[in-house]
Scaffold this active site. Structure first.
Site, PDB file in Angstrom:
ATOM      1  N   TRP A   1       0.828  -1.186   0.000  1.00  0.00           N
ATOM      2  CA  TRP A   1       0.000   0.000   0.000  1.00  0.00           C
ATOM      3  C   TRP A   1       0.866   1.239   0.000  1.00  0.00           C
ATOM      4  CZ3 TRP A   1      -2.426  -2.728   4.663  1.00  0.00           C
ATOM      5  CH2 TRP A   1      -3.387  -3.660   4.232  1.00  0.00           C
TER       6      TRP A   1
ATOM      7  N   VAL B   1       2.505   2.611   3.362  1.00  0.00           N
ATOM      8  CA  VAL B   1       3.473   1.768   4.081  1.00  0.00           C
ATOM      9  C   VAL B   1       4.577   1.295   3.133  1.00  0.00           C
ATOM     10  CG1 VAL B   1       3.786  -0.310   5.477  1.00  0.00           C
ATOM     11  CG2 VAL B   1       1.650   0.997   5.652  1.00  0.00           C
ATOM     12  N   CYS B   2       4.187   0.525   2.149  1.00  0.00           N
ATOM     13  CA  CYS B   2       5.163  -0.147   1.289  1.00  0.00           C
ATOM     14  C   CYS B   2       5.794   0.756   0.241  1.00  0.00           C
ATOM     15  CB  CYS B   2       4.508  -1.356   0.620  1.00  0.00           C
ATOM     16  SG  CYS B   2       3.832  -2.541   1.811  1.00  0.00           S
ATOM     17  N   ILE B   3       5.225   1.944   0.031  1.00  0.00           N
ATOM     18  CA  ILE B   3       5.836   2.903  -0.884  1.00  0.00           C
ATOM     19  C   ILE B   3       6.503   4.034  -0.124  1.00  0.00           C
ATOM     20  CG2 ILE B   3       5.455   4.472  -2.825  1.00  0.00           C
ATOM     21  CD1 ILE B   3       5.211   1.495  -3.486  1.00  0.00           C
TER      22      ILE B   3
ATOM     23  N   PRO C   1      10.268   2.819   1.362  1.00  0.00           N
ATOM     24  CA  PRO C   1      11.433   2.847   0.473  1.00  0.00           C
ATOM     25  C   PRO C   1      11.648   4.211  -0.180  1.00  0.00           C
ATOM     26  CG  PRO C   1       9.649   1.590  -0.511  1.00  0.00           C
ATOM     27  CD  PRO C   1       9.259   1.843   0.912  1.00  0.00           C
TER      28      PRO C   1
END
Length: 230
Positions: free
Chosen positions: A135, A138-140, A143
């Site tokens: 999502w 969070v996941c973008i 990083p």
């Protein structure tokens, strides 16, 4: 003396014209960046509501297809694929089959904190990184902010990413933009790589990709080719 002046003016004109044709270094090209596709998996998609799953899958296909057409160095990473999140979208697999693409599975929510993923991404040797995935918050965000902290120039394809709510997605994009991330869309990514329709080698594959996954834009191409014979 007059000949010298005319020659000088001609040289200056050529120089100005040459500089006028130089694209901005902010633009992406097939050789100046790496693409990272993060957690486009079933379990992550089930809870995504900031964008329809149909749109998300089509936009992801455009991004994956573009990177394949233009031979962009690409990393596909998953999170707990076999125990929780499930397989990647078929739209990624068709361009980057799992058997030959070395997907990197993680337990970390932040891809940048995974040793193997970090090594794969930084090992591409590109200072520009383009991210898309699930999502966004969070996941973008993880990083993206981490890569910026290490001196990378980061772009995020917002319509090939999604979150549990529209607000979650939009606030994540806002946070990243404030940190220096450059947002863009899937079609923008594709056309920025093509840049010039006289590039015949990629013209056909690009228009075929859009006809299949590009919605109204793709249907417009089908219409034009049928009715205008162009």
């Amino acid at each position: 003396m007059r000949t010298f002046k005319l020659t000088f003016v001609f040289i200056v004109a050529l120089t100005v014209n040459a500089f006028g044709q130089q694209p901005s270094p902010e633009l992406l090209s097939p050789t100046n960046h790496a693409l990272v596709l993060i957690d486009h998996e079933g379990q992550m998609a089930f809870a995504t509501s900031s964008i329809s799953i149909t749109e998300l899958r089509n936009n992801t296909a455009i991004v994956a297809g573009a990177s394949k057409i233009f031979k962009v160095p690409t990393v596909v990473t998953t999170v707990a694929e076999e125990s929780f999140s499930g397989p990647v979208f078929p739209e990624i697999e068709v361009f980057y089959p799992q058997a030959t693409s070395n997907y990197i599975d993680r337990t970390t929510m932040n891809t940048w904190e995974d040793v193997n993923a970090h090594k794969a991404i930084t090992g591409k040797g590109k200072k520009k990184l383009v991210l898309a995935g699930l999502w966004t918050s969070v996941c973008i965000v993880g990083p993206a902010l981490s890569a910026i902290a290490e001196g990378y120039d980061v772009y995020v394809i917002t319509d090939a990413s999604g979150d549990v709510s529209k607000e979650a997605h939009e606030q994540a994009v806002t946070r990243m933009v404030q940190a220096g991330v450059k947002p863009m869309t899937s079609i923008q990514y594709l056309l920025e790589l093509q840049r010039d329709w006289s590039r015949g080698e990629t013209y056909g594959p690009v228009t075929d990709l859009v006809k299949k996954y590009g919605g109204a834009y793709g249907f417009g191409i089908v219409y034009a080719q049928k009715m205008v014979k162009h």
